[in-house]
Design a protein around this motif. Structure first.
Motif, mmCIF file in Angstrom:
data_model
loop_
_atom_site.group_PDB
_atom_site.id
_atom_site.type_symbol
_atom_site.label_atom_id
_atom_site.label_comp_id
_atom_site.label_asym_id
_atom_site.label_seq_id
_atom_site.Cartn_x
_atom_site.Cartn_y
_atom_site.Cartn_z
ATOM 1 N N HIS A 138 47.238 46.887 40.756
ATOM 2 C CA HIS A 138 47.555 47.393 39.418
ATOM 3 C C HIS A 138 47.732 46.297 38.378
ATOM 4 O O HIS A 138 48.538 46.404 37.467
ATOM 5 C CB HIS A 138 48.818 48.263 39.445
ATOM 6 N N ARG A 139 47.011 45.206 38.546
ATOM 7 C CA ARG A 139 47.031 44.137 37.550
ATOM 8 C C ARG A 139 45.694 43.419 37.611
ATOM 9 O O ARG A 139 45.006 43.463 38.629
ATOM 10 C CB ARG A 139 48.187 43.173 37.765
ATOM 11 N N PRO A 140 45.325 42.766 36.537
ATOM 12 C CA PRO A 140 44.043 42.058 36.533
ATOM 13 C C PRO A 140 44.016 40.919 37.548
ATOM 14 O O PRO A 140 44.941 40.111 37.615
ATOM 15 C CB PRO A 140 43.952 41.513 35.100
ATOM 16 N N LEU A 141 42.965 40.871 38.343
ATOM 17 C CA LEU A 141 42.797 39.837 39.362
ATOM 18 C C LEU A 141 41.501 39.075 39.127
ATOM 19 O O LEU A 141 40.494 39.676 38.754
ATOM 20 C CB LEU A 141 42.719 40.467 40.757
ATOM 21 N N PRO A 142 41.490 37.756 39.383
ATOM 22 C CA PRO A 142 40.221 37.022 39.334
ATOM 23 C C PRO A 142 39.353 37.422 40.537
ATOM 24 O O PRO A 142 39.868 37.838 41.582
ATOM 25 C CB PRO A 142 40.640 35.557 39.415
ATOM 26 N N ALA A 143 38.049 37.282 40.390
ATOM 27 C CA ALA A 143 37.118 37.676 41.448
ATOM 28 C C ALA A 143 37.413 36.966 42.761
ATOM 29 O O ALA A 143 37.313 37.576 43.836
ATOM 30 C CB ALA A 143 35.685 37.417 41.002
ATOM 31 N N ASP A 144 37.786 35.688 42.698
ATOM 32 C CA ASP A 144 38.088 34.951 43.926
ATOM 33 C C ASP A 144 39.267 35.558 44.676
ATOM 34 O O ASP A 144 39.288 35.583 45.901
ATOM 35 C CB ASP A 144 38.357 33.478 43.633
ATOM 36 N N GLU A 145 40.254 36.032 43.923
ATOM 37 C CA GLU A 145 41.404 36.668 44.573
ATOM 38 C C GLU A 145 41.015 38.032 45.138
ATOM 39 O O GLU A 145 41.475 38.413 46.218
ATOM 40 C CB GLU A 145 42.573 36.811 43.595
ATOM 41 N N VAL A 146 40.171 38.767 44.420
ATOM 42 C CA VAL A 146 39.671 40.041 44.957
ATOM 43 C C VAL A 146 38.937 39.760 46.273
ATOM 44 O O VAL A 146 39.156 40.447 47.272
ATOM 45 C CB VAL A 146 38.746 40.762 43.951
#
Length: 136
Positions: A30-38
């Motif tokens: 429920h918060r913006p994540l960078p692609a690497d973290e996804v």
């Protein structure tokens, strides 16, 4: 099943195991994540998922309007799963952490007619900047 997964199924998005895990990662935080973290979080659930697959799924979710791509201050893009819930963003000027905020009131009410320059304004995106507790 999550709201995001339900909407994607309703739109006929082919739900492969890789796409599903990307959607689940986004919905869980429920918060913006960078692609690497996804990718890192998706790989915890599905070790064989590739970085390219995650980037492709994120691109498709953005194109569908189910996820919002955020770029702040030249940092890595973040992917916000709350595309269907009105909110603003609070950004740490030092580390780049982004949090969703839900202030009350209409942000368009603060824009006087003479400052609209004839625009028919339909939406306001507000970004608050400061230092997060870790950086303060």
């Amino acid at each position: 099943m999550s709201d995001l997964l339900e909407r994607l199924r309703g739109r006929g998005w082919r739900m492969t195991s890789q796409r599903r895990v990307v959607a689940e990662v986004l919905e869980a935080h429920h918060r913006p994540l960078p692609a690497d973290e996804v990718h890192a979080r998706a790989a915890e659930r599905l070790p064989e998922i590739s970085r390219a697959t995650v980037y492709n799924a994120l691109g498709e979710l953005v194109a569908l309007g189910e996820v919002v791509e955020l770029a702040t201050d030249g940092r890595a893009k973040r992917y916000d799963p709350n595309a269907h819930h009105p909110h603003h963003h609070l950004v740490c000027s030092r580390c780049g952490t982004i949090r969703d905020v839900h202030p009350t009131g209409d942000p368009l009410a603060g824009l006087p007619p003479e400052e609209r320059f004839g625009f028919l304004v339909s939406k306001a995106e507000v970004t608050y900047r400061g230092l997060c507790p870790s950086c303060a």
